[in-house]
Every structure is written in structure tokens, then in C-alpha cells.
Design a protein around this motif. Structure first.
Motif, PDB file in Angstrom:
ATOM      1  N   SER A   1      -9.317   4.340  -8.356  1.00  0.00           N
ATOM      2  CA  SER A   1      -9.543   4.796  -6.987  1.00  0.00           C
ATOM      3  C   SER A   1      -8.221   5.269  -6.395  1.00  0.00           C
ATOM      4  CB  SER A   1     -10.107   3.642  -6.157  1.00  0.00           C
ATOM      5  OG  SER A   1      -9.142   2.610  -6.101  1.00  0.00           O
ATOM      6  N   TYR A   2      -8.210   5.512  -5.088  1.00  0.00           N
ATOM      7  CA  TYR A   2      -6.941   5.764  -4.409  1.00  0.00           C
ATOM      8  C   TYR A   2      -6.164   4.453  -4.303  1.00  0.00           C
ATOM      9  CZ  TYR A   2      -7.415  10.647  -3.159  1.00  0.00           C
ATOM     10  OH  TYR A   2      -7.483  12.007  -3.230  1.00  0.00           O
ATOM     11  N   ALA A   3      -4.856   4.585  -4.201  1.00  0.00           N
ATOM     12  CA  ALA A   3      -3.972   3.426  -4.090  1.00  0.00           C
ATOM     13  C   ALA A   3      -3.012   3.635  -2.933  1.00  0.00           C
ATOM     14  CB  ALA A   3      -3.183   3.231  -5.387  1.00  0.00           C
ATOM     15  N   LEU A   4      -2.484   2.539  -2.418  1.00  0.00           N
ATOM     16  CA  LEU A   4      -1.370   2.589  -1.482  1.00  0.00           C
ATOM     17  C   LEU A   4      -0.095   2.349  -2.279  1.00  0.00           C
ATOM     18  CD1 LEU A   4      -2.576   0.462   1.580  1.00  0.00           C
ATOM     19  CD2 LEU A   4      -2.537   2.956   1.349  1.00  0.00           C
ATOM     20  N   ALA A   5       0.980   3.054  -1.914  1.00  0.00           N
ATOM     21  CA  ALA A   5       2.226   2.893  -2.653  1.00  0.00           C
ATOM     22  C   ALA A   5       3.415   3.080  -1.725  1.00  0.00           C
ATOM     23  CB  ALA A   5       2.294   3.891  -3.808  1.00  0.00           C
ATOM     24  N   CYS A   6       4.540   2.476  -2.131  1.00  0.00           N
ATOM     25  CA  CYS A   6       5.780   2.614  -1.376  1.00  0.00           C
ATOM     26  C   CYS A   6       6.956   2.380  -2.320  1.00  0.00           C
ATOM     27  CB  CYS A   6       5.828   1.653  -0.197  1.00  0.00           C
ATOM     28  SG  CYS A   6       5.942  -0.095  -0.652  1.00  0.00           S
ATOM     29  N   HIS A   7       8.157   2.552  -1.791  1.00  0.00           N
ATOM     30  CA  HIS A   7       9.384   2.329  -2.562  1.00  0.00           C
ATOM     31  C   HIS A   7       9.527   0.841  -2.842  1.00  0.00           C
ATOM     32  CE1 HIS A   7      13.544   2.605  -3.822  1.00  0.00           C
ATOM     33  NE2 HIS A   7      13.510   3.917  -3.706  1.00  0.00           N
ATOM     34  N   LEU A   8       9.828   0.480  -4.088  1.00  0.00           N
ATOM     35  CA  LEU A   8       9.841  -0.942  -4.443  1.00  0.00           C
ATOM     36  C   LEU A   8      11.018  -1.687  -3.826  1.00  0.00           C
ATOM     37  CD1 LEU A   8      12.032  -1.741  -6.966  1.00  0.00           C
ATOM     38  CD2 LEU A   8      10.516  -0.200  -8.183  1.00  0.00           C
ATOM     39  N   ASP A   9      12.069  -0.968  -3.416  1.00  0.00           N
ATOM     40  CA  ASP A   9      13.249  -1.627  -2.848  1.00  0.00           C
ATOM     41  C   ASP A   9      13.271  -1.635  -1.325  1.00  0.00           C
ATOM     42  OD1 ASP A   9      14.477  -2.354  -5.280  1.00  0.00           O
ATOM     43  OD2 ASP A   9      15.222  -0.307  -5.534  1.00  0.00           O
ATOM     44  N   ASP A  10      12.207  -1.153  -0.696  1.00  0.00           N
ATOM     45  CA  ASP A  10      12.171  -1.067   0.764  1.00  0.00           C
ATOM     46  C   ASP A  10      11.337  -2.217   1.326  1.00  0.00           C
ATOM     47  OD1 ASP A  10      11.534  -0.353   3.494  1.00  0.00           O
ATOM     48  OD2 ASP A  10      12.205   1.684   3.018  1.00  0.00           O
ATOM     49  N   LYS A  11      12.004  -3.257   1.790  1.00  0.00           N
ATOM     50  CA  LYS A  11      11.312  -4.467   2.231  1.00  0.00           C
ATOM     51  C   LYS A  11      10.344  -4.187   3.373  1.00  0.00           C
ATOM     52  CE  LYS A  11      12.166  -9.261   3.585  1.00  0.00           C
ATOM     53  NZ  LYS A  11      13.191 -10.279   3.923  1.00  0.00           N
ATOM     54  N   GLN A  12      10.758  -3.367   4.346  1.00  0.00           N
ATOM     55  CA  GLN A  12       9.885  -3.068   5.485  1.00  0.00           C
ATOM     56  C   GLN A  12       8.633  -2.320   5.048  1.00  0.00           C
ATOM     57  OE1 GLN A  12      12.655  -1.126   8.273  1.00  0.00           O
ATOM     58  NE2 GLN A  12      12.411  -2.904   9.602  1.00  0.00           N
TER      59      GLN A  12
ATOM     60  N   ASP B   1     -12.176   8.717  -1.011  1.00  0.00           N
ATOM     61  CA  ASP B   1     -12.304  10.009  -0.329  1.00  0.00           C
ATOM     62  C   ASP B   1     -11.094  10.203   0.582  1.00  0.00           C
ATOM     63  OD1 ASP B   1     -12.853  12.072   1.450  1.00  0.00           O
ATOM     64  OD2 ASP B   1     -14.987  11.662   1.499  1.00  0.00           O
ATOM     65  N   PRO B   2     -10.234  11.190   0.289  1.00  0.00           N
ATOM     66  CA  PRO B   2      -9.017  11.366   1.082  1.00  0.00           C
ATOM     67  C   PRO B   2      -9.284  11.659   2.558  1.00  0.00           C
ATOM     68  CG  PRO B   2      -9.347  13.208  -0.426  1.00  0.00           C
ATOM     69  CD  PRO B   2     -10.320  12.155  -0.815  1.00  0.00           C
ATOM     70  N   ASP B   3     -10.391  12.328   2.858  1.00  0.00           N
ATOM     71  CA  ASP B   3     -10.709  12.606   4.265  1.00  0.00           C
ATOM     72  C   ASP B   3     -11.054  11.313   5.011  1.00  0.00           C
ATOM     73  OD1 ASP B   3     -10.363  15.478   4.369  1.00  0.00           O
ATOM     74  OD2 ASP B   3     -12.133  15.604   3.093  1.00  0.00           O
ATOM     75  N   GLU B   4     -11.774  10.413   4.345  1.00  0.00           N
ATOM     76  CA  GLU B   4     -12.091   9.121   4.959  1.00  0.00           C
ATOM     77  C   GLU B   4     -10.815   8.293   5.139  1.00  0.00           C
ATOM     78  OE1 GLU B   4     -14.622   4.992   4.149  1.00  0.00           O
ATOM     79  OE2 GLU B   4     -14.734   6.632   2.703  1.00  0.00           O
ATOM     80  N   ILE B   5      -9.948   8.327   4.138  1.00  0.00           N
ATOM     81  CA  ILE B   5      -8.677   7.600   4.234  1.00  0.00           C
ATOM     82  C   ILE B   5      -7.868   8.115   5.415  1.00  0.00           C
ATOM     83  CG2 ILE B   5      -6.470   7.145   3.077  1.00  0.00           C
ATOM     84  CD1 ILE B   5      -8.071   7.369   0.397  1.00  0.00           C
TER      85      ILE B   5
ATOM     86  N   GLU C   1      -4.796   7.154   9.427  1.00  0.00           N
ATOM     87  CA  GLU C   1      -3.727   8.115   9.708  1.00  0.00           C
ATOM     88  C   GLU C   1      -2.649   7.571  10.641  1.00  0.00           C
ATOM     89  OE1 GLU C   1      -4.987  11.713  11.451  1.00  0.00           O
ATOM     90  OE2 GLU C   1      -6.098  10.809  13.088  1.00  0.00           O
ATOM     91  N   LYS C   2      -2.968   6.550  11.428  1.00  0.00           N
ATOM     92  CA  LYS C   2      -1.951   5.984  12.317  1.00  0.00           C
ATOM     93  C   LYS C   2      -1.110   4.911  11.634  1.00  0.00           C
ATOM     94  CE  LYS C   2      -4.459   6.965  16.580  1.00  0.00           C
ATOM     95  NZ  LYS C   2      -5.120   6.394  17.776  1.00  0.00           N
ATOM     96  N   GLN C   3      -1.527   4.509  10.432  1.00  0.00           N
ATOM     97  CA  GLN C   3      -0.803   3.456   9.716  1.00  0.00           C
ATOM     98  C   GLN C   3      -0.028   3.967   8.513  1.00  0.00           C
ATOM     99  OE1 GLN C   3      -3.156  -0.342   9.281  1.00  0.00           O
ATOM    100  NE2 GLN C   3      -4.802   0.945  10.045  1.00  0.00           N
ATOM    101  N   LEU C   4      -0.418   5.121   7.993  1.00  0.00           N
ATOM    102  CA  LEU C   4       0.242   5.684   6.817  1.00  0.00           C
ATOM    103  C   LEU C   4       1.172   6.821   7.208  1.00  0.00           C
ATOM    104  CD1 LEU C   4      -2.819   5.902   4.369  1.00  0.00           C
ATOM    105  CD2 LEU C   4      -1.047   4.136   4.444  1.00  0.00           C
ATOM    106  N   ASP C   5       2.128   7.093   6.336  1.00  0.00           N
ATOM    107  CA  ASP C   5       3.032   8.222   6.549  1.00  0.00           C
ATOM    108  C   ASP C   5       2.537   9.476   5.831  1.00  0.00           C
ATOM    109  OD1 ASP C   5       5.468   6.846   7.931  1.00  0.00           O
ATOM    110  OD2 ASP C   5       4.889   5.534   6.281  1.00  0.00           O
TER     111      ASP C   5
END
Length: 211
Positions: free
Chosen positions: A37-48, A156-160, A165-169
């Protein structure tokens, strides 16, 4: 307000991949397509960024996040594997599997399971995610995009975009993905143990047929 990139699922546009990596390097949390499915991801060294990702998913410190890696050449940096484990992982990667393995000392404590010192590793089979990993030059920290209180992942990217949209970059639209999570296999013991059944066959692990 998140950005929204439409990226070709088989031939990702280099310009958009570079922009996505810049957002990740700047501390962004992104939604991206995988072979499950879709996943959430971020930089592994960015604690925030890691804390934001956990908040969006409703995960506490005890719940394992996964490292998304380009290929198995990065495995030894983060996990301790013997020949048996390596052969098994190699036989099914890239693919929709997360492997729970013993973490090396190089893995930051906040990324490994606090009591067991384990790490989840995944080699996704999706051109967009692999292109991002290649451009980034190191693993991403990720988790299946299942919202708190729900059992099915978002595909579904449109549903995501509408919901987050206010929580993701950034939301990367690579088309619809399968509506199945990755299969999680614990390889820390003598025999493989199924943690979560999802997309992909369990036969290679001696755990039955397709999930």
C-alpha cells in the motif's frame, strides 16, 4: 499544507524525485507508493520528523518502524544476519516484506525496539520509492499508511491528500497501490515467525501459502 506530485510509476521524473528528496532532507514527512500500500516515510536521522510520523499513525515508542533500503548491500549496516537469514531475505527481495532482525549498534536507539533491540527492514519493489532511496543515498524510515483505529491501509493518493494534507509535507501520487499491508516476518529466532500477514506469499518461510 502538503505538496502533491504526480510521478510516473514506472519512469519517475528525475526533477520530481530530486524535489521529494529535498523535502525529506528538510524534515518532511511524505506519503509514497510501495509494492503493497502507500507508506509514510521520513529521514531516519530527523528526530522531529520521526515523532511527527508516529503521531500521524498513532504509534508509540514500542511499535516498530521499518528502514526502507535500496538493496541488501545496506543490510549489514543496520542488522545482524547469518547466512541462512541472508539467503532467505535475498530470495524474496525486493518485495512486500518487512523483516524483523537484530539491530546493530549503529542503529540509533530511538529507531530500534526499546526492549528487544530489533529493527524492521524492507526492500520495496516500486520504481518511485527506489528512485527516492537512490537519490537520497541512505535508507528512509517508514511505516504502512494505516490510520489510527482503522485496519486497512490507504491506497488512493487523492484520499490521502484529502485526509492528511495538513499533516504531511508531500503526497506522491504514483497511482493506486494494492490495498494490502506488507507482510512482517520475524527472523530473530530459530524459525521464521509471522507477525502480520499481508501482500506476498508465506510459502518461502514455511508458513503456508499466500496471505
Amino acid at each position: 499544507m502538503s505538496q502533491f506530485f504526480r510521478v510516473h510509476p514506472d519512469n519517475p521524473q528525475s526533477r520530481l524525485i530530486k524535489q521529494a528528496v529535498q523535502i525529506i532532507n528538510d524534515g518532511g514527512v511524505v506519503a509514497l507508493p510501495t509494492d503493497s500500500s502507500y507508506a509514510l516515510a521520513c529521514h531516519l536521522d530527523d528526530k522531529q520528523a520521526v515523532e511527527r510520523l508516529r503521531r500521524i499513525r498513532g504509534l508509540d515508542e514500542r511499535q516498530l518502524l521499518s528502514l526502507l533500503v535500496r538493496d541488501l548491500s545496506e543490510l549489514a549496516n543496520f542488522a545482524m544476519v547469518d547466512n541462512r537469514q541472508y539467503r532467505l531475505i535475498k530470495s524474496v527481495t525486493p518485495g512486500p516484506y518487512v523483516f524483523v532482525l537484530e539491530a546493530t549498534k549503529e542503529v540509533p536507539r530511538r529507531l530500534s525496539h526499546p526492549s528487544r533491540k530489533t529493527i524492521g527492514l524492507r526492500v520495496p519493489d516500486h520504481a518511485i520509492t527506489l528512485a527516492i532511496l537512490e537519490e537520497l543515498g541512505q535508507p528512509l524510515l517508514g511505516t504502512t499508511l494505516i490510520m489510527p483505529g482503522e485496519t486497512e491501509p490507504l491506497n488512493d493518493p487523492d484520499e490521502i491528500r484529502a485526509r492528511l494534507e495538513k499533516q504531511l509535507d508531500l503526497v506522491i501520487d504514483g497511482g493506486a497501490c494494492p490495498r494490502e499491508p506488507s507482510t512482517i516476518i520475524d527472523l530473530t529466532g530459530e524459525e521464521p515467525v509471522l507477525v502480520r500477514a499481508g501482500r506476498g506469499s508465506l510459502a518461502p518461510f514455511g508458513l503456508g501459502q499466500a496471505a
